[in-house]
Design a protein around this motif. Structure first.
Motif, PDB file in Angstrom:
ATOM      1  N   MET A  17     -42.105  20.798 -26.219  1.00 32.03           N
ATOM      2  CA  MET A  17     -41.049  21.814 -26.391  1.00 32.03           C
ATOM      3  C   MET A  17     -39.988  21.054 -25.558  1.00 32.03           C
ATOM      4  N   TRP A  18     -40.637  20.424 -23.902  1.00 26.72           N
ATOM      5  CA  TRP A  18     -39.306  19.834 -23.212  1.00 26.72           C
ATOM      6  C   TRP A  18     -38.502  18.538 -24.064  1.00 26.72           C
ATOM      7  N   GLU A  19     -39.230  18.389 -25.371  1.00 22.23           N
ATOM      8  CA  GLU A  19     -38.578  16.634 -25.879  1.00 22.23           C
ATOM      9  C   GLU A  19     -37.721  17.802 -27.014  1.00 22.23           C
ATOM     10  N   ILE A  20     -38.435  19.058 -26.827  1.00 23.54           N
ATOM     11  CA  ILE A  20     -37.257  19.558 -28.153  1.00 23.54           C
ATOM     12  C   ILE A  20     -35.600  19.931 -27.483  1.00 23.54           C
ATOM     13  N   VAL A  21     -35.550  20.611 -26.101  1.00 25.51           N
ATOM     14  CA  VAL A  21     -34.781  21.510 -25.490  1.00 25.51           C
ATOM     15  C   VAL A  21     -34.520  19.484 -25.037  1.00 25.51           C
ATOM     16  N   GLN A  22     -34.531  19.061 -25.178  1.00 25.18           N
ATOM     17  CA  GLN A  22     -34.186  17.453 -24.525  1.00 25.18           C
ATOM     18  C   GLN A  22     -32.936  16.597 -25.674  1.00 25.18           C
ATOM     19  N   GLY A  23     -33.481  16.972 -26.460  1.00 25.50           N
ATOM     20  CA  GLY A  23     -32.454  17.414 -28.344  1.00 25.50           C
ATOM     21  C   GLY A  23     -33.734  15.594 -28.764  1.00 25.50           C
ATOM     22  N   ARG A  24     -34.220  15.352 -28.389  1.00 20.14           N
ATOM     23  CA  ARG A  24     -35.139  14.156 -28.429  1.00 20.14           C
ATOM     24  C   ARG A  24     -36.267  14.173 -29.767  1.00 20.14           C
ATOM     25  N   SER A  25     -36.398  15.921 -30.361  1.00 21.83           N
ATOM     26  CA  SER A  25     -37.366  15.710 -31.076  1.00 21.83           C
ATOM     27  C   SER A  25     -37.235  17.256 -31.956  1.00 21.83           C
ATOM     28  N   GLY A  26     -37.167  17.901 -32.633  1.00 27.71           N
ATOM     29  CA  GLY A  26     -36.590  18.712 -33.815  1.00 27.71           C
ATOM     30  C   GLY A  26     -37.472  19.884 -33.248  1.00 27.71           C
ATOM     31  N   VAL A  27     -37.526  21.224 -34.362  1.00 22.64           N
ATOM     32  CA  VAL A  27     -38.404  22.110 -34.166  1.00 22.64           C
ATOM     33  C   VAL A  27     -39.832  21.591 -35.622  1.00 22.64           C
ATOM     34  N   PHE A  28     -39.381  20.989 -37.258  1.00 25.27           N
ATOM     35  CA  PHE A  28     -39.478  20.725 -37.788  1.00 25.27           C
ATOM     36  C   PHE A  28     -39.795  20.042 -37.891  1.00 25.27           C
ATOM     37  N   ASP A  29     -39.906  18.970 -37.114  1.00 25.17           N
ATOM     38  CA  ASP A  29     -40.150  17.533 -37.249  1.00 25.17           C
ATOM     39  C   ASP A  29     -40.603  16.829 -35.303  1.00 25.17           C
ATOM     40  N   LEU A  30     -41.981  17.318 -35.318  1.00 28.14           N
ATOM     41  CA  LEU A  30     -42.289  16.987 -33.668  1.00 28.14           C
ATOM     42  C   LEU A  30     -42.640  15.980 -33.472  1.00 28.14           C
ATOM     43  N   LEU A  74     -40.590  28.808 -29.768  1.00 28.13           N
ATOM     44  CA  LEU A  74     -41.175  29.418 -28.297  1.00 28.13           C
ATOM     45  C   LEU A  74     -41.030  29.261 -27.549  1.00 28.13           C
ATOM     46  N   GLY A  75     -41.854  27.919 -27.352  1.00 28.88           N
ATOM     47  CA  GLY A  75     -41.469  27.001 -25.974  1.00 28.88           C
ATOM     48  C   GLY A  75     -40.755  27.204 -25.265  1.00 28.88           C
ATOM     49  N   ALA A  76     -39.811  26.083 -25.551  1.00 31.31           N
ATOM     50  CA  ALA A  76     -38.275  24.851 -25.968  1.00 31.31           C
ATOM     51  C   ALA A  76     -37.355  26.415 -25.577  1.00 31.31           C
ATOM     52  N   ALA A  77     -37.257  27.739 -26.780  1.00 32.16           N
ATOM     53  CA  ALA A  77     -36.620  28.809 -26.669  1.00 32.16           C
ATOM     54  C   ALA A  77     -36.782  29.048 -24.864  1.00 32.16           C
ATOM     55  N   SER A  78     -37.993  29.377 -24.873  1.00 32.64           N
ATOM     56  CA  SER A  78     -38.013  30.166 -23.450  1.00 32.64           C
ATOM     57  C   SER A  78     -37.943  28.982 -22.446  1.00 32.64           C
ATOM     58  N   ILE A  79     -37.765  27.779 -21.838  1.00 30.32           N
ATOM     59  CA  ILE A  79     -37.136  26.811 -21.391  1.00 30.32           C
ATOM     60  C   ILE A  79     -35.878  26.991 -21.436  1.00 30.32           C
ATOM     61  N   PHE A  80     -35.283  27.077 -22.574  1.00 28.63           N
ATOM     62  CA  PHE A  80     -33.683  26.650 -22.605  1.00 28.63           C
ATOM     63  C   PHE A  80     -33.129  28.048 -21.679  1.00 28.63           C
ATOM     64  N   LEU A  81     -33.974  29.264 -22.223  1.00 30.90           N
ATOM     65  CA  LEU A  81     -32.735  30.979 -22.081  1.00 30.90           C
ATOM     66  C   LEU A  81     -33.153  30.996 -19.789  1.00 30.90           C
ATOM     67  N   PHE A  82     -34.742  30.446 -18.984  1.00 40.90           N
ATOM     68  CA  PHE A  82     -34.698  31.376 -18.499  1.00 40.90           C
ATOM     69  C   PHE A  82     -35.110  29.422 -17.650  1.00 40.90           C
ATOM     70  N   GLY A  83     -34.977  28.238 -18.089  1.00 40.15           N
ATOM     71  CA  GLY A  83     -35.277  27.198 -17.054  1.00 40.15           C
ATOM     72  C   GLY A  83     -34.060  27.005 -15.631  1.00 40.15           C
ATOM     73  N   ASP A  84     -33.043  28.499 -16.356  1.00 35.62           N
ATOM     74  CA  ASP A  84     -32.414  28.098 -14.990  1.00 35.62           C
ATOM     75  C   ASP A  84     -33.263  29.310 -13.561  1.00 35.62           C
ATOM     76  N   TRP A  85     -33.644  30.170 -14.071  1.00 36.38           N
ATOM     77  CA  TRP A  85     -34.206  30.625 -13.182  1.00 36.38           C
ATOM     78  C   TRP A  85     -35.688  30.187 -13.044  1.00 36.38           C
ATOM     79  N   LEU A  86     -36.289  29.620 -13.716  1.00 38.60           N
ATOM     80  CA  LEU A  86     -37.882  29.149 -13.389  1.00 38.60           C
ATOM     81  C   LEU A  86     -37.876  27.803 -13.756  1.00 38.60           C
TER      82      LEU A  86
END
Length: 517
Positions: free
Chosen positions: A1-14, A31-43
């Motif tokens: 999930m962290w790798e997806i947010v960092q742009g080092r992995s694709g959702v369908f090519d994990l 879902l985990g990557a989307a949650s990090i992207f949306l709420f990473g500034d608060w959590l």
């Protein structure tokens, strides 16, 4: 999930350091990557990634309650009508059985850890519970039932279990056909859902061979038997009693019996779990249906057996809670001394700190446990689910105590943060590391806690971007010439503080080369 947010992995090519995840299922990671992207500034990122899985666990509990509720509303599940009345009304009886089943599910020992992990298995648990709910709805609300079955099958496929989704979908289709409760158009809709599973799994490449050989299955059958006994406790003895006491009802109208669907779901998941590499995870999917079977044992449960469950639960969980409190007291005060000595030997370098919030929560849950014991041993209304109150609350007690009093210790023992800090001191501000022979857990922990971009050494050595290599010593023994000593200096061997068997060798590049750093 962290790798997806960092742009080092694709959702369908994990990918993580050019490695695919052990458990496939793009939906969970997305879902985990989307949650990090949306709420990473608060959590923190790891806390944000847990939010979708908190929702899936809650959804699994709710779906399981409704599945058992609609199962209990089956005419074959209703209690015998008394000559002069006084029996429970169908609605009240169904609610009581659903409450009992939910308590049985919470009480299962195997639910604690896998359902709280951020893995596709937690998502699959929610999908299985929703599929069970849809199958239980077939008699009451056909349209809603088919919608839930098809939706849960597709989500289960996207969570990395297309084979299980297909088998369960076809099995429910067969049961629906045998019950003569569905029209041809309804059956066609379920077939359409199964075809959708096949198409999605083929398009995304989710078909993977995870079964072990028959020889391997026979070699580990004893361990699997022990796993079944403790993982599904206390649901399995109650479920076995249900199947025994209801055995005579199966002779008539077999496919219309209320136990057909939960028994089928449990059987399929258990067979799949004992033939795969991760039975302790796959077996989690059997708990909702197994809890349903356990709930139907309560109306015919003998008082002596109920008392045995109560006393075993009381001693087991009270003893577990006492051990947790004693170890915590030893770490805080030094008395008794031996537990603190054992902890310092197992986790060298750990320094205990007092936390008010955790302590208050632990005291409250312990007080509630004591109050429940008094309630259960006293004269209380004859709720049908009272035999499952202590098992469910005892499991919750020990889990909350572990997640409060022992949380700092468990974080230190299980986390790779101390190891990442050691590497940081040696490598300095570098952001790029090669890995050789490292497993997924090590790569994920060091990448997240050390903020590294980790690349596979064999696949990326030609790009000359990284000046450091971290390697597993065992991999170096098997591949002596993998790391060329003329190019890489064996700088240091470091050890994970909480594991004496986990060493990491650090190499530094000798020959300078073009770098992006």
């Amino acid at each position: 999930m962290w790798e997806i947010v960092q742009g080092r992995s694709g959702v369908f090519d994990l990918q993580m350091a050019q490695m695919a995840p052990e458990l496939q299922g793009p939906l969970s990671y997305a879902l985990g990557a989307a949650s990090i992207f949306l709420f990473g500034d608060w959590l923190t990122p790891d806390a944000a990634a847990r939010l979708p899985f908190i929702g899936t666990l809650l959804g699994a509990l709710i779906a399981s309650w409704y599945a058992i509720y609609f199962t209990a509303k089956n005419p074959h599940a209703q209690p015998v009508t008394f000559a002069f009345g006084g029996e429970a009304r169908p609605e009240e009886y169904a609610k009581a059985m659903a409450d009992a089943g939910l308590l049985a599910l919470i009480a299962c020992l195997g639910l604690a850890l896998p359902s709280h992990e951020t893995t596709p298995i937690a998502m699959q648990l929610f999908c299985i519970a929703m599929l069970f709910c849809g199958a239980a709805l077939l008699r009451q609300h056909m349209a809603w039932a088919i919608a839930l079955i098809n939706l849960s099958s597709v989500l289960l496929c996207l969570s990395g279990a297309p084979f299980v989704a297909l088998v369960l979908g076809l099995g429910i289709l067969f049961i629906c056909y045998q019950q003569n409760a569905a029209q041809a158009k309804h059956l066609a809709m379920v077939v359409g859902g199964c075809l959708a599973v096949v198409c999605i799994a083929t398009w995304l490449g989710l078909w993977q061979w995870r079964l072990i050989s028959a020889q391997d299955a026979m070699a580990q059958w004893r361990g699997l038997l022990r796993l079944l006994l403790w993982f599904t406790w206390p649901a399995w003895p109650l479920a076995a009693w249900t199947l025994w006491t209801w055995r005579h009802q199966w002779r008539n109208h077999f496919w219309e019996q209320h136990l057909v669907v939960p028994a089928f779901l449990t059987f399929v998941v258990v067979i799949v779990s004992v033939t795969t590499k991760n039975p302790e995870r796959t077996l989690l999917l059997s708990l909702p249906s197994l809890a349903c079977l356990a709930a139907f044992a309560l109306p015919t449960l003998k008082r002596s057996f109920s008392a045995l469950i109560d006393w075993f639960t009381l001693l087991f969980f009270s003893g577990g809670a006492l051990i947790i409190w004693i170890v915590w007291l030893s770490l805080q005060t030094g008395w008794p001394a031996q537990p603190a000595i054992n902890v310092s030997r197992l986790t060298p370098g750990y320094v205990s700190a007092f936390e008010w919030v955790h302590t208050i929560v632990a005291l409250l849950i312990t007080a509630i446990w004591g109050r429940l014991i008094i309630w259960r041993l006293g004269r209380n209304p004859r709720f049908i689910w009272k035999s499952l109150v202590l098992p469910a609350s005892g499991a919750l007690l020990c889990w909350v105590l572990l997640m409060t009093l022992w949380m700092p210790l468990l974080n230190y023992a299980r986390s790779y943060q101390p190891l990442a800090l050691q590497i940081k001191v040696i490598t300095g501000p570098t952001k790029c590391l090669y890995s050789f022979g490292m497993n997924r857990a090590q790569i994920a922990g060091l990448s997240f806690h050390g903020q590294y971009e980790i690349k596979d050494f064999d696949k990326s050595r030609q790009d000359n971007q990284c000046h450091w290599v971290i390697s597993n010593p065992e991999a170096l023994v098997l591949h002596v010439d993998a790391v060329n000593p003329s190019e890489w200096e064996n700088l240091k061997v470091i050890r994970r503080p909480s594991d004496k068997r986990e060493d990491i060798v650090i190499f530094k590049r000798i020959i300078s080369s073009p770098s992006n750093e």
